[in-house]
Design a protein around this motif. Structure first.
Motif, PDB file in Angstrom:
ATOM      1  N   PHE A 175      26.990 -37.265 -18.481  1.00  0.00           N
ATOM      2  CA  PHE A 175      27.750 -36.324 -19.313  1.00  0.00           C
ATOM      3  C   PHE A 175      29.112 -36.904 -19.696  1.00  0.00           C
ATOM      4  N   LEU A 176      29.803 -37.466 -18.712  1.00  0.00           N
ATOM      5  CA  LEU A 176      31.132 -38.006 -18.987  1.00  0.00           C
ATOM      6  C   LEU A 176      31.065 -39.165 -19.979  1.00  0.00           C
ATOM      7  N   LYS A 177      30.015 -39.977 -19.893  1.00  0.00           N
ATOM      8  CA  LYS A 177      29.853 -41.061 -20.852  1.00  0.00           C
ATOM      9  C   LYS A 177      29.531 -40.515 -22.238  1.00  0.00           C
ATOM     10  N   ALA A 178      28.726 -39.440 -22.279  1.00  0.00           N
ATOM     11  CA  ALA A 178      28.336 -38.881 -23.575  1.00  0.00           C
ATOM     12  C   ALA A 178      29.540 -38.307 -24.318  1.00  0.00           C
ATOM     13  N   VAL A 179      30.429 -37.618 -23.583  1.00  0.00           N
ATOM     14  CA  VAL A 179      31.594 -36.999 -24.245  1.00  0.00           C
ATOM     15  C   VAL A 179      32.791 -37.943 -24.278  1.00  0.00           C
ATOM     16  N   LYS A 180      32.631 -39.167 -23.642  1.00  0.00           N
ATOM     17  CA  LYS A 180      33.695 -40.172 -23.639  1.00  0.00           C
ATOM     18  C   LYS A 180      35.012 -39.606 -23.114  1.00  0.00           C
ATOM     19  N   LEU A 181      34.918 -38.865 -21.995  1.00  0.00           N
ATOM     20  CA  LEU A 181      36.099 -38.211 -21.433  1.00  0.00           C
ATOM     21  C   LEU A 181      37.144 -39.218 -20.980  1.00  0.00           C
ATOM     22  N   ALA A 182      36.693 -40.379 -20.496  1.00  0.00           N
ATOM     23  CA  ALA A 182      37.643 -41.359 -19.976  1.00  0.00           C
ATOM     24  C   ALA A 182      38.636 -41.821 -21.035  1.00  0.00           C
ATOM     25  N   ASN A 183      38.312 -41.621 -22.302  1.00  0.00           N
ATOM     26  CA  ASN A 183      39.214 -42.066 -23.372  1.00  0.00           C
ATOM     27  C   ASN A 183      40.395 -41.122 -23.604  1.00  0.00           C
ATOM     28  N   TYR A 184      40.353 -39.925 -22.975  1.00  0.00           N
ATOM     29  CA  TYR A 184      41.376 -38.920 -23.271  1.00  0.00           C
ATOM     30  C   TYR A 184      42.579 -38.972 -22.333  1.00  0.00           C
ATOM     31  N   GLY A 185      42.529 -39.747 -21.256  1.00  0.00           N
ATOM     32  CA  GLY A 185      43.670 -39.830 -20.345  1.00  0.00           C
ATOM     33  C   GLY A 185      43.983 -38.489 -19.710  1.00  0.00           C
ATOM     34  N   LEU A 186      45.173 -37.919 -19.984  1.00  0.00           N
ATOM     35  CA  LEU A 186      45.569 -36.599 -19.476  1.00  0.00           C
ATOM     36  C   LEU A 186      45.404 -35.510 -20.521  1.00  0.00           C
ATOM     37  N   SER A 187      44.946 -35.878 -21.695  1.00  0.00           N
ATOM     38  CA  SER A 187      44.857 -34.911 -22.803  1.00  0.00           C
ATOM     39  C   SER A 187      43.506 -34.215 -22.801  1.00  0.00           C
ATOM     40  N   TYR A 188      43.252 -33.417 -21.779  1.00  0.00           N
ATOM     41  CA  TYR A 188      42.029 -32.623 -21.721  1.00  0.00           C
ATOM     42  C   TYR A 188      42.313 -31.377 -20.900  1.00  0.00           C
ATOM     43  N   ALA A 189      41.467 -30.374 -21.063  1.00  0.00           N
ATOM     44  CA  ALA A 189      41.604 -29.117 -20.321  1.00  0.00           C
ATOM     45  C   ALA A 189      40.251 -28.732 -19.750  1.00  0.00           C
ATOM     46  N   GLN A 203      18.884 -13.208 -13.594  1.00  0.00           N
ATOM     47  CA  GLN A 203      19.813 -14.349 -13.486  1.00  0.00           C
ATOM     48  C   GLN A 203      19.325 -15.481 -14.381  1.00  0.00           C
ATOM     49  N   THR A 204      20.155 -15.915 -15.319  1.00  0.00           N
ATOM     50  CA  THR A 204      19.802 -17.017 -16.216  1.00  0.00           C
ATOM     51  C   THR A 204      20.504 -18.300 -15.828  1.00  0.00           C
ATOM     52  N   THR A 205      21.756 -18.202 -15.410  1.00  0.00           N
ATOM     53  CA  THR A 205      22.502 -19.393 -14.992  1.00  0.00           C
ATOM     54  C   THR A 205      22.354 -19.579 -13.491  1.00  0.00           C
ATOM     55  N   LYS A 206      21.786 -20.726 -13.107  1.00  0.00           N
ATOM     56  CA  LYS A 206      21.600 -21.034 -11.693  1.00  0.00           C
ATOM     57  C   LYS A 206      22.431 -22.255 -11.349  1.00  0.00           C
ATOM     58  N   GLY A 207      23.250 -22.085 -10.323  1.00  0.00           N
ATOM     59  CA  GLY A 207      24.140 -23.178  -9.971  1.00  0.00           C
ATOM     60  C   GLY A 207      25.328 -23.210 -10.921  1.00  0.00           C
ATOM     61  N   ILE A 208      25.788 -24.429 -11.247  1.00  0.00           N
ATOM     62  CA  ILE A 208      26.922 -24.617 -12.140  1.00  0.00           C
ATOM     63  C   ILE A 208      26.514 -25.599 -13.231  1.00  0.00           C
ATOM     64  N   TRP A 209      26.820 -25.228 -14.486  1.00  0.00           N
ATOM     65  CA  TRP A 209      26.540 -26.084 -15.637  1.00  0.00           C
ATOM     66  C   TRP A 209      27.854 -26.532 -16.263  1.00  0.00           C
ATOM     67  N   ILE A 210      27.814 -27.721 -16.858  1.00  0.00           N
ATOM     68  CA  ILE A 210      29.012 -28.275 -17.476  1.00  0.00           C
ATOM     69  C   ILE A 210      28.695 -28.678 -18.910  1.00  0.00           C
ATOM     70  N   ALA A 211      29.671 -28.482 -19.807  1.00  0.00           N
ATOM     71  CA  ALA A 211      29.488 -28.846 -21.215  1.00  0.00           C
ATOM     72  C   ALA A 211      30.853 -29.125 -21.830  1.00  0.00           C
ATOM     73  N   LYS A 212      30.846 -29.597 -23.055  1.00  0.00           N
ATOM     74  CA  LYS A 212      32.078 -29.887 -23.780  1.00  0.00           C
ATOM     75  C   LYS A 212      32.234 -28.894 -24.918  1.00  0.00           C
ATOM     76  N   GLY A 213      33.435 -28.321 -25.034  1.00  0.00           N
ATOM     77  CA  GLY A 213      33.695 -27.405 -26.123  1.00  0.00           C
ATOM     78  C   GLY A 213      33.609 -28.111 -27.466  1.00  0.00           C
ATOM     79  N   VAL A 214      32.935 -27.471 -28.401  1.00  0.00           N
ATOM     80  CA  VAL A 214      32.707 -28.077 -29.710  1.00  0.00           C
ATOM     81  C   VAL A 214      33.800 -27.621 -30.674  1.00  0.00           C
ATOM     82  N   GLY A 215      34.449 -28.602 -31.312  1.00  0.00           N
ATOM     83  CA  GLY A 215      35.454 -28.280 -32.319  1.00  0.00           C
ATOM     84  C   GLY A 215      36.767 -27.800 -31.750  1.00  0.00           C
ATOM     85  N   ILE A 216      37.039 -28.096 -30.484  1.00  0.00           N
ATOM     86  CA  ILE A 216      38.275 -27.660 -29.828  1.00  0.00           C
ATOM     87  C   ILE A 216      39.161 -28.872 -29.586  1.00  0.00           C
TER      88      ILE A 216
END
Length: 740
Positions: free
Chosen positions: A25-39, A74-87
């Protein structure tokens, strides 16, 4: 939206952390490129309260939502992670499993840093009750919860506001007022833009973990949570689940072993490749695993999952031989393709190395493509070993073909070199070249360079390593040298014939290459020495190999020892002082020696014996020529004739008529002499000269008389024509006078 949220399950219902999934997931959203600029935004709340729906509308995610027609579940089981689109900035969304238990809603103090976190409470299905009243009640409840939460001694008196910014908002009912709900969600979405700016929802950036360390941070947080949870189950529940799940698993395995579909698929694989193998096998395995899941649904999740894994492992062990057989078919097919493609590529004159690479890539690509039809979803089996074996087979076949092609190429150029060197070297020894070895070296250099150039160009397509390439070049050079050496040694075996031919050519022909006529004026001794010198030079040339252009004294030694003739002043001198009494030449390596000094001496002796007859024949021809061309009598005979014929001579002087007759006879005899070429005819011998003159004498005399008569007739006609021209000349002026 065009952007993908890349939703991934981070933690499953068994509390297993999906490390690989998080990394992907982190590679797909390229999070490492954002440094501290993420929420990071997470949502908690009761089960089926619309958390996933709210997140999907707010951030454009695709978390699984509850189906209203199927009721609350119950539809959500456990914890899911995603990236906000257009934010903006990059916003990571966490969708947590719903809970109604208070212990799952409590946050532990050790997980929070002094940095303030915003808690945004969203009240769904807003009624007519003013939001201010609802917010006041909610804040009082939150304070009560805060007061009851265990806190470390250092934070006993810490206020809630020091850790959290609490905000409250409300949304209309999604089911009753969908359009208003979406409008309010769109307004709320704007608050998440630039959330990390000062004053934003995540404006406090103290202690923010760099994006590159996000994965480690999340794993550590989950580790702390798990260490503070006690999820042990009663022992009897585990025991019952273990026994029953194992019985069901064994039953399903027995059914799989005797399944008709599986047995037919196994038999087909043994006979050959089966299309759709992976899909068919997955279908069979899915059927039995699904039956197991249905029958063990109410047993402990941990136990039934473990037994399911055991069942799956045993089932995969059963079908693995068929899987391996399929890989074997794929390997054979890919190898056959490589062989056929390589053969066609080489026939089209493409480079060998390029052909091998292209054909190998095509074969491996076909193998990989067809492997997707063989692979099954239930096993992480790969074809790496079979593929590696295929690569080895391809390399072995390529090496075999390369060896054959290189051998053919080598043989081709060796044949060219042989044809280019053998006949020319032989002709050089047959010719009368001044410096045979200079010509041979030039021929050897030129033809070798041509062959090396062509050979090098032909080998370029094989892309050989430098050492192999250099060795093949050196081998071809050595072969060319060997051809010359072998031909020289072969010609050296006929050196006596070559010497006699060379002697005969020089001895029997003059400088203009015309056959020599032995008239007695020639210096036979000098000509013999010249012819022998040429033959000796040929012997010296054949005595050693001089491809390296190293100077030697062979010709000088042979000339001084054989041509000049060693003058033996003292016959007691030991034979070892004879320069030719040796098996080696001074300064010449043994491997370059063709004819040893001793052999040269023996050959020269035989040569002189066999050429003596030619010399004696020349001397005899000179003597015969002198004898046949002696027309004048001896001087004493001439004096005797002069004395005895004095009276007759005086009589001729007193009578001019006799003298005129003699003069005419002399002239006629000279004409006949030159007409019949009497001197030339007698050079071939007296008898042959007499026969030739006798057959030509009468025709020659008649021819002379005809020419004399013809000349006389022409003179007579010329005289008559001159007499007739005189009267006509006299009448011409009179005819030209003008009339009066």
């Amino acid at each position: 939206m065009g952007e993908d949220c890349a939703a991934t399950q981070l933690i499953d219902v068994n509390r297993a952390f999906n490390v690989d999934g998080l990394d992907r997931f982190l590679k797909a959203v390229k999070l490492a490129n954002y440094g501290l600029s993420y929420a990071v935004v997470s949502i908690i709340g009761p089960q089926s309260s619309g958390k996933s729906t709210l997140l999907n509308h707010l951030f454009g995610t695709n978390f699984r939502e509850m189906d209203a027609f199927k009721g609350r579940s119950q539809t959500t089981k456990g914890i899911w992670i995603a990236k906000g689109v257009g934010i903006e900035p990059c916003t990571i969304i966490l969708d947590l499993e719903g809970t109604d238990a208070r212990e799952r809603g409590e946050a532990m103090m050790r997980l929070f840093s002094p940095r303030k976190t915003t808690l945004l409470f969203v009240i769904r299905d807003k009624t007519k009750t003013p939001l201010e009243h609802l917010e006041q009640v909610l804040r009082e409840d939150i304070q009560k919860i805060w007061d009851t939460v265990y806190r470390p001694q250092a934070h006993k008196e810490t206020l809630l506001s020091e850790f959290f910014n609490v905000e409250v908002t409300a949304l209309a009912s999604y089911e009753e007022k969908e359009e208003l709900f979406k409008e309010q969600v769109a307004q709320l979405r704007q608050r998440f833009f630039h959330s990390i700016a000062p004053g934003g929802l995540a404006g406090d950036r103290r202690g923010v973990v760099p994006a590159s360390g996000f994965s480690i941070s999340v794993q550590q947080i989950w580790k702390v949570i798990r260490e503070n949870k006690d999820l042990d189950l009663p022992a009897h529940k585990i025991m019952v689940a273990t026994v029953r799940c194992e019985e069901i698993a064994n039953e399903k395995l027995r059914c799989l072993t005797s399944d008709k579909g599986w047995l037919a698929l196994e038999a087909s694989v043994q006979a050959g490749s089966v299309s759709g193998f992976g899909r068919k096998l997955d279908s069979i395995l899915d059927a039995y695993l699904s039956e197991y899941d249905m029958e063990t649904f109410y047993f402990d999740d941990g136990v039934r999952t473990a037994k399911r894994q055991q069942l799956e492992s045993k089932a995969l062990h059963l079908v693995h031989p068929a899987f391996q057989a399929m890989l074997g078919h794929l390997r054979s097919k890919a190898l056959d393709k490589f062989k056929n493609d390589l053969e066609r590529s080489l026939e089209s004159r493409k480079g060998f190395a390029m052909s091998v690479r292209t054909c190998a890539e095509a074969s491996l690509l076909e193998f990989d493509t067809e492997f997707t039809d063989v692979a099954i979803q239930h096993a992480d089996w790969n074809a790496s070993k079979i593929r590696e074996k295929l690569c080895h087979d391809i390399e072995a076949h390529a090496a075999s073909v390369r060896g054959v092609k290189l051998s053919e190429l080598k043989a081709s150029y060796e044949k060219k070199i042989t044809e280019a060197l053998v006949q020319p070297v032989e002709s050089l020894f047959d010719s009368a070249a001044q410096d045979i070895w200079a010509s041979i070296r030039e021929l050897y250099r030129h033809e070798t360079e041509n062959a090396i150039s062509g050979y090098s160009s032909s080998l370029a397509g094989f892309e050989l390593d430098q050492s192999t390439f250099d060795k093949m070049m050196a081998d071809l050079k050595n072969y060319a040298r060997g051809v010359v050496v072998r031909k020289i040694r072969e010609e050296a075996g006929k050196v006596l014939i070559h010497m006699k031919d060379r002697f005969s050519t020089v001895f029997s022909h003059d400088k203009d290459s015309m056959p020599r006529v032995w008239t007695g004026k020639e210096d036979v001794r000098k000509i013999t020495e010249e012819a022998r010198a040429v033959a000796l030079k040929l012997l010296a040339a054949m005595a050693a190999i001089r491809l390296d252009d190293q100077p030697d004294k062979i010709e000088n030694i042979l000339s001084s020892s054989l041509m000049d003739g060693p003058v033996i002043k003292n016959r007691t001198i030991e034979a070892s002082r004879d320069p030719l009494a040796s098996s080696t030449w001074e300064g010449v390596p043994p491997e370059n020696t063709v004819i040893t000094p001793v052999q040269c001496k023996s050959i020269w002796k035989q040569f002189k014996v066999e050429t003596e007859y030619t010399v004696s024949q020349a001397i005899s021809s000179q003597e015969a020529f002198k004898h046949n061309n002696s027309w004048l009598p001896p001087s004493w005979a001439i004096v005797t004739i002069a004395i005895l014929g004095f009276n007759e001579f005086m009589m001729l002087l007193r009578n001019p008529l006799y003298l005129a007759i003699l003069f005419i006879l002399f002239i006629l005899s000279r004409v006949v002499w030159y007409e019949l070429n009497i001197a030339g005819e007698f050079q071939n011998g007296t008898l042959s000269g007499l026969l030739a003159i006798s057959t030509r004498f009468l025709p020659s005399v008649m021819n002379i008389l005809k020419r004399v008569a013809g000349e006389g007739n022409r003179h007579h006609q010329a005289a008559q024509s001159s007499q007739q021209s005189l009267p006509s000349t006299a009448q011409t002026p009179r005819n030209l006078e003008p009339e009066m």
